[in-house]
Design an enzyme around this catalytic site. Structure first.
Site, PDB file in Angstrom:
ATOM      1  N   ASP A   1     -19.141 -13.547 -20.703  1.00 23.14           N
ATOM      2  CA  ASP A   1     -19.537 -13.497 -19.295  1.00 23.14           C
ATOM      3  C   ASP A   1     -21.003 -13.895 -19.107  1.00 23.14           C
ATOM      4  O   ASP A   1     -21.317 -14.784 -18.318  1.00 23.14           O
ATOM      5  CB  ASP A   1     -19.323 -12.094 -18.706  1.00 23.14           C
ATOM      6  CG  ASP A   1     -17.921 -11.592 -18.969  1.00 23.14           C
ATOM      7  OD1 ASP A   1     -17.041 -12.437 -19.216  1.00 23.14           O
ATOM      8  OD2 ASP A   1     -17.706 -10.369 -18.929  1.00 23.14           O
TER       9      ASP A   1
ATOM     10  N   LYS B   1     -11.637 -12.717 -15.861  1.00 25.28           N
ATOM     11  CA  LYS B   1     -12.037 -13.104 -17.211  1.00 25.28           C
ATOM     12  C   LYS B   1     -11.465 -14.458 -17.652  1.00 25.28           C
ATOM     13  O   LYS B   1     -12.162 -15.295 -18.192  1.00 25.28           O
ATOM     14  CB  LYS B   1     -11.550 -12.018 -18.174  1.00 25.28           C
ATOM     15  CG  LYS B   1     -12.079 -12.147 -19.561  1.00 25.28           C
ATOM     16  CD  LYS B   1     -13.438 -11.583 -19.568  1.00 25.28           C
ATOM     17  CE  LYS B   1     -13.989 -11.191 -20.861  1.00 25.28           C
ATOM     18  NZ  LYS B   1     -15.233 -10.447 -20.660  1.00 25.28           N
TER      19      LYS B   1
ATOM     20  N   CYS C   1       5.415  -6.087   1.415  1.00 26.20           N
ATOM     21  CA  CYS C   1       5.765  -4.667   1.354  1.00 26.20           C
ATOM     22  C   CYS C   1       5.177  -3.905   2.555  1.00 26.20           C
ATOM     23  O   CYS C   1       5.573  -4.141   3.680  1.00 26.20           O
ATOM     24  CB  CYS C   1       5.334  -4.096   0.005  1.00 26.20           C
ATOM     25  SG  CYS C   1       6.115  -2.507  -0.329  1.00 26.20           S
ATOM     26  N   TYR C   2       4.188  -3.006   2.331  1.00 24.86           N
ATOM     27  CA  TYR C   2       3.598  -2.292   3.474  1.00 24.86           C
ATOM     28  C   TYR C   2       3.041  -3.294   4.484  1.00 24.86           C
ATOM     29  O   TYR C   2       3.116  -3.080   5.702  1.00 24.86           O
ATOM     30  CB  TYR C   2       2.478  -1.356   2.981  1.00 24.86           C
ATOM     31  CG  TYR C   2       1.765  -0.623   4.092  1.00 24.86           C
ATOM     32  CD1 TYR C   2       2.384   0.422   4.762  1.00 24.86           C
ATOM     33  CD2 TYR C   2       0.482  -0.992   4.487  1.00 24.86           C
ATOM     34  CE1 TYR C   2       1.740   1.093   5.798  1.00 24.86           C
ATOM     35  CE2 TYR C   2      -0.174  -0.330   5.518  1.00 24.86           C
ATOM     36  CZ  TYR C   2       0.462   0.712   6.175  1.00 24.86           C
ATOM     37  OH  TYR C   2      -0.181   1.375   7.196  1.00 24.86           O
TER      38      TYR C   2
ATOM     39  N   HIS D   1       7.910  -7.710  -3.998  1.00 26.91           N
ATOM     40  CA  HIS D   1       6.593  -8.137  -4.498  1.00 26.91           C
ATOM     41  C   HIS D   1       6.668  -9.490  -5.201  1.00 26.91           C
ATOM     42  O   HIS D   1       7.040  -9.550  -6.379  1.00 26.91           O
ATOM     43  CB  HIS D   1       6.034  -7.074  -5.451  1.00 26.91           C
ATOM     44  CG  HIS D   1       5.632  -5.838  -4.733  1.00 26.91           C
ATOM     45  ND1 HIS D   1       4.390  -5.666  -4.177  1.00 26.91           N
ATOM     46  CD2 HIS D   1       6.333  -4.730  -4.418  1.00 26.91           C
ATOM     47  CE1 HIS D   1       4.331  -4.494  -3.571  1.00 26.91           C
ATOM     48  NE2 HIS D   1       5.512  -3.910  -3.701  1.00 26.91           N
TER      49      HIS D   1
ATOM     50  N   GLY E   1       0.852  -1.182   0.000  1.00 25.12           N
ATOM     51  CA  GLY E   1       0.000   0.000   0.000  1.00 25.12           C
ATOM     52  C   GLY E   1       0.884   1.227   0.000  1.00 25.12           C
ATOM     53  O   GLY E   1       2.066   1.129   0.306  1.00 25.12           O
TER      54      GLY E   1
END
Ligand code: XMP
Length: 513
Positions: free
Chosen positions: A230, A369, A85-86, A172, A58
């Site tokens: 969809d 998707k 990370c954060y 990450h 974040g």
């Protein structure tokens, strides 16, 4: 889709760009994953009985007031936690370690050195390339934790306490620039959380069908069919659950691509034998759109009109309480959640009128998707629908800048058909996310047949993307662009210029409106 009994990893969103990507990667490891807001309380998490929790990154610093925090009781639940990370900085700060405000940023690729035996890096190389994107860094791991890896600008680039089942990485693992990232996640999922890689397209289908049966029993359902993958997959799932109690309503709003209406009718009537009502509502939509130029107004008008048509058809069918929609996860996120800003009103989510009569069934609400495509293939849906490029609910109306008229629709439809034909001919159709034509609200001067012309330009938009959350413009070979340009100018009346859109998302969006 009800996830009551499913082994689940909850991703707590601290406002990361990458929160969706983390959920994606976990699912790529065949473990179901969902994103929840950062202020979710331990009690709620406990009720969900997740197998593990991931704290996203974040933009905040743990030293700024009013930045998102974690309910400390979550760390007492005994559920394995991975902070990214954060997320790792927060764990460090809340558990008594030291996070340093270095004033230096570290963005980009860096080399990670693994220094101690570690569950997260089990059987992975001691040196590896990872992607960093942080300002503050962890200087000292909390008591009871060992620092397991370092990087040039991150003295504690990874830490863990197997006893507490809490892990942290400063880099990450979810992005493609961390080549071993998926293996690191797998170690967390399979070893720390003891998840089995069992979440498959079959389990997605079974879960969805069970949930629908539970919810609607033997009541009647209506489904809006758009011709895209969809709504087609949503309809097939519901058909599997309730059979003839499902009636599909295909609203031809007159804003579809060339020949699309015919193809939809054929697929559903002939191949799947599903009850289908085809409503020709072109005049009524165009009347509502007359004189409207504002993009959000167009979306809201079309979204509302759709629902009104459904309501009328449902009334004719009598006793229909439920409406199926093919809403996907990115649609839900982009229409605005607590932690994600609203970008535009997707007509199948935010455009629904408040006084709508139906209860919604959205069996794909939690899927991306490509997951929907896998489910579609599993259900026997034809390739040309499974692989049809995404098409927005409001159709060509949001690719015509300014007023939508029959004449302008005809121009765009013909130009768009050429773009699609040439993309298919070049064998690129499945490789790119979307390629289409846009009709801007300007005219320009040209010279055609020795005469001055003052006519419309067509913009070609072609993007690559993984999930429509971000997209890059397609580096289209010049010969294909040339072919499209020549054909559009020669074959489509009232067009004398073609331009190519070279913007990425962000900062642009895929559609022009
Ligand atoms: P944007 O333009 O927001 O589009 O980058 C992201 C993806 O969503 C599609 N899109 C929609 N799909 N209803 C839909 O079902 C909508 O109102 C809508 N608006 C955009 C767009 O085509 C792209 O794939």
């Amino acid at each position: 889709m009800d996830k009551k009994n499913l082994a689940t990893i909850l991703v707590i969103d601290f406002g990361a760009q990458y929160a969706q990507l983390i959920a994606r990667r976990v699912r790529d490891c065949k473990v179901y994953s969902e994103i929840i807001p950062h202020d979710t309380k331990a009690e709620e998490i406990k009720k969900r009985s997740p197998k593990g929790i991931i704290l996203s990154g974040g933009p905040a610093s743990v030293y700024t007031d009013n930045t998102p925090r974690l309910d400390p009781a979550i760390l007492e639940l005994g559920i394995p936690v991975l902070g990214i990370c954060y997320g790792m900085q927060l764990l460090t700060h809340q558990l008594g370690g030291i996070v340093e405000e270095t004033g230096r940023s570290e963005f980009g690729k860096t080399e990670l050195k693994i220094e101690k035996a570690s569950l997260l890096f089990h059987e992975l190389p001691r040196k590896q390339s990872v992607w960093m994107s942080h300002r503050d860094s962890v200087k000292e791991a909390p008591p009871g934790f060992k620092a397991t890896a370092k990087a040039p600008d991150a003295p504690v680039a990874a830490m863990e306490s197997q006893e507490k089942k809490i892990y942290g990485v400063q880099f990450h693992p979810e992005v493609g620039h961390t080549p071993k990232g998926l293996d690191i996640l797998k170690n967390f999922l399979y070893e720390a959380c003891e998840c089995m890689p069992t979440w498959t397209s079959i389990s997605m289908i079974e879960d969805a069908v069970d949930a629908i049966v539970d919810e609607v029993g033997d009541q009647k359902i209506i489904c809006g069919l758009s011709g895209g993958v969809d709504s087609a997959v949503a309809a097939l799932l519901v058909h599997k659950a309730v059979g003839d109690n499902l009636t599909c309503v295909f609203v031809d709003h007159g804003l579809l691509r060339k020949d699309e209406a015919i193809q939809v009718e054929e697929t559903f009537r002939q191949h799947f034998h599903i009850n289908l009502i085809h409503v020709n509502a072109k005049d009524r939509f165009l009347a509502k759109l007359k004189g409207v130029t504002d993009p959000e107004s167009k979306r809201i008008i079309i979204g509302e009109e759709f629902i009104r048509v459904f309501e009328e058809e449902a009334k004719k069918l009598k006793d229909v309480d439920f409406l199926v929609q093919g809403t996907l996860y990115p649609d839900v996120i982009e229409s605005g959640t607590k932690d994600a800003a609203k970008i535009k009103t997707h007509h199948n989510v935010g455009g629904i009128p408040m006084d709508m009569q139906f209860k919604l069934i959205e069996p794909l609400r939690l899927l991306f998707k490509d997951e929907v495509r896998v489910v579609g293939e599993e259900l026997g849906l034809h390739d040309d629908i499974v692989w049809r490029q995404p098409f927005p609910g409001p159709g060509l109306a949001i690719r015509i800048i300014g007023e939508v008229t029959e004449e302008r629709l005809e121009i765009l439809r013909n130009a768009d058909a050429i773009v699609t034909e040439e993309i298919k001919r070049a064998g690129l159709y499945k490789k790119i996310w979307q390629a289409f034509a846009v009709l801007p609200a300007i005219k320009s001067v040209g010279v055609q047949g020795d005469q001055r012309s003052y006519a419309h330009p067509i913009a070609i938009r072609a993007v690559t993307s993984e999930d429509a959350m971000t997209a890059d413009w397609m580096r289209m070979p010049y010969e294909i662009l040339e072919k499209m340009s020549n054909r559009i100018i020669n074959e489509v009346s009232h067009v004398n210029r073609v331009v190519y859109d070279i913007s990425s998302k962000p900062p642009s969006t895929i559609e022009w409106e």
